[in-house]
Design a protein around this motif. Sequence first.
Motif, mmCIF file in Angstrom:
data_model
loop_
_atom_site.group_PDB
_atom_site.id
_atom_site.type_symbol
_atom_site.label_atom_id
_atom_site.label_comp_id
_atom_site.label_asym_id
_atom_site.label_seq_id
_atom_site.Cartn_x
_atom_site.Cartn_y
_atom_site.Cartn_z
ATOM 1 N N ASP A 202 39.131 37.403 31.243
ATOM 2 C CA ASP A 202 39.109 37.746 32.831
ATOM 3 C C ASP A 202 38.113 38.772 32.646
ATOM 4 O OD1 ASP A 202 39.530 38.344 35.280
ATOM 5 O OD2 ASP A 202 41.038 36.692 35.489
ATOM 6 N N ASP B 71 46.477 34.341 41.060
ATOM 7 C CA ASP B 71 46.403 34.756 39.810
ATOM 8 C C ASP B 71 47.607 33.815 38.967
ATOM 9 O OD1 ASP B 71 44.626 36.324 38.437
ATOM 10 O OD2 ASP B 71 45.378 38.101 39.875
ATOM 11 N N TYR C 298 46.040 36.786 46.743
ATOM 12 C CA TYR C 298 45.761 37.296 45.401
ATOM 13 C C TYR C 298 46.812 37.013 44.410
ATOM 14 C CZ TYR C 298 43.400 40.715 42.139
ATOM 15 O OH TYR C 298 42.787 41.240 41.165
HETATM 16 N N1 ARG Z 1 38.045 40.613 42.406
HETATM 17 C C1 ARG Z 1 38.799 41.638 41.981
HETATM 18 C C2 ARG Z 1 38.489 43.171 42.348
HETATM 19 O O1 ARG Z 1 37.435 43.268 42.635
HETATM 20 C C3 ARG Z 1 39.402 41.789 40.382
HETATM 21 C C4 ARG Z 1 39.718 40.394 39.953
HETATM 22 C C5 ARG Z 1 40.548 40.530 38.349
HETATM 23 N N2 ARG Z 1 40.882 39.231 38.053
HETATM 24 C C6 ARG Z 1 42.109 38.923 38.429
HETATM 25 N N3 ARG Z 1 42.215 37.626 37.560
HETATM 26 N N4 ARG Z 1 42.762 39.181 39.277
HETATM 27 O O2 ARG Z 1 39.338 43.828 42.476
#
Ligand code: ARG
Length: 572
Positions: free
Chosen positions: A115, A315, A311
């Motif tokens: 990821d 996840d 979030y």
């Molecule tokens: N989009 C998030 C950021 O900019 C990061 C995501 C990372 N990956 C995850 N599976 N949470 O901080």
Amino acid sequence: MDLEKLLTDRLAPAFAAVAGGPVDPVVRRSPRADFQSDAALALARRLGRPPRDIAAAVLDRAALDDLCTTAQVSGPGFLNLTIADRTLAALVGELAGDERLGVPVTPAPETVVVDYSAPNVAKEMHVGHLRSTVIGDATVRLLDWLGHRVVRVNHLGDWGTPFGMLIAHLVDLGEAEAARELSMGDLDSFYRAAREKFDADEAFRERSRQAVVALQGGDPRTRELWRLLVEQSERYFLAVYALLDVTLTSADFHGESAYNDQLAPTVDDLDRLGLLRPSDGAACVFPPGFTGRDGEPLPLIVRKSDGGYGYPATDLAALRHRTAELGATRLLYVVGLPQRQHFAMVYAVAELAGWLRPPARAEHVGFGSILGPDGRMLRSRAGGSVKLVALLEEAVARATEAARTRNPALDEATTAEIGRAVGIGAVKYADLGTERTRDYVLDWERMLSLDGNTAPYLQYAYSRIRSMFRRTGTGARPEAKILLAEPAERALAFELLGFAAVVAGVERTLEFHHLAGYLHRLAATFSAFYERCPVLRAEGELRESRLALADLTARTLRQGLHLLGIRTPERM
Ligand code: ARG
């Protein structure tokens, strides 16, 4: 075959016989001989015997004659081992004939989900995303080369409440104008304009809220507008990836929205397992061992008080998908260190729920920040966050300029190609060459310097070997007999044989600075060899042997840099 391992295999049975049980001989390179083993010192207390006696008894029993010219007890009880030239030469000869440079395909291939990158829609990629993209790219390249099944996941931030205001702003602008603004790559001003209206205007806030509801309810028109936002951003991110020369493609976008249908079932599962606790109207899991500053247990909020999922829930759903559907046993998350606690809690909850069970395990591949010359978080001159594209373009411009100055006779296209390879390579190497969890200062002078622990130094070392072969007009013969007499030749042979062990270490730790450091040592050792041992002016078998060593060095540098995602131009 890795020499440390070969010696370990010979010494271990002798140590075991002397100690009456298994002992790690702890073999390592030594400045005194070629290798040394210190295990006798550690054993002395346990066996109640002087370490020198133990070392001597081990030497009596160990079968080393075919590998070593001398094997001696020295100092308080070290074993000093000097490898026979013919042994060394035979091993290097094997390496020269091996396309994989001594690095075996893994005997235990795994499905690994990586990821990484994961920028946010309608927001500029920042330097944190740069680090994630560069480290993630090296990770997938390495694990793929070792024979693992690698699934690249670009966990794009493409869902959540900010999309209400973004869609409302898009409607205000009209689709054509919005698409124009976004395609200019000016994602931040689009986002900022939406934010300003949201903060100032109650009617706009209301429309934003309605847009979120419509989006989550699957309203087709709202979905279309959302798609437009996502597509424009994806196009922009792909342009950055192309410039950055990473292997991510549009097929790897698997954003947060992809787990939308799984959020409710995931949280229902937690409920069925009796893991949910209400807290201020939200549904939470309190994994054991996590407490806040005040000592209170810390919640992972899986459903907010307004009924929405955020979030953490995403996840959890993603993790469940990765183990259950994709069959991953190694889950890597290349994300900055500030999210360390988030991931630790997600993994803990997933373990409680049974979604993460051995052999499957998750690792946060965390990293530090990139700092400006003042040692503070990198900022643009205006004080805002630095645009990634601007940074990469600056790197390429500086490297192109340097290439032109160094070699004014080269044609424009070649100069541009060198500038790109060196500029982008320098940015990546500055990142991968530093211990991952540390912050580092973005220093153009140092990064682009032709000497020091830099990409340009390694690329230059590679191109010099290639130019030597252009002069001979022939390549090296892979079956050439290897002759090692000079100390500089032996030193180079040891470095070349060390590649496999370094790669194996990085496979485990994902600490790419060990690979970078190795390549730098290899290049420096080669340059000492090249100074002391004439290659083109040597004759007969000696010339053939030295050409083979040079070729092997070039191939190792190229492969190593390739694993870091760094190109190796044939000339510089
Ligand atoms: N989009 C998030 C950021 O900019 C990061 C995501 C990372 N990956 C995850 N599976 N949470 O901080």
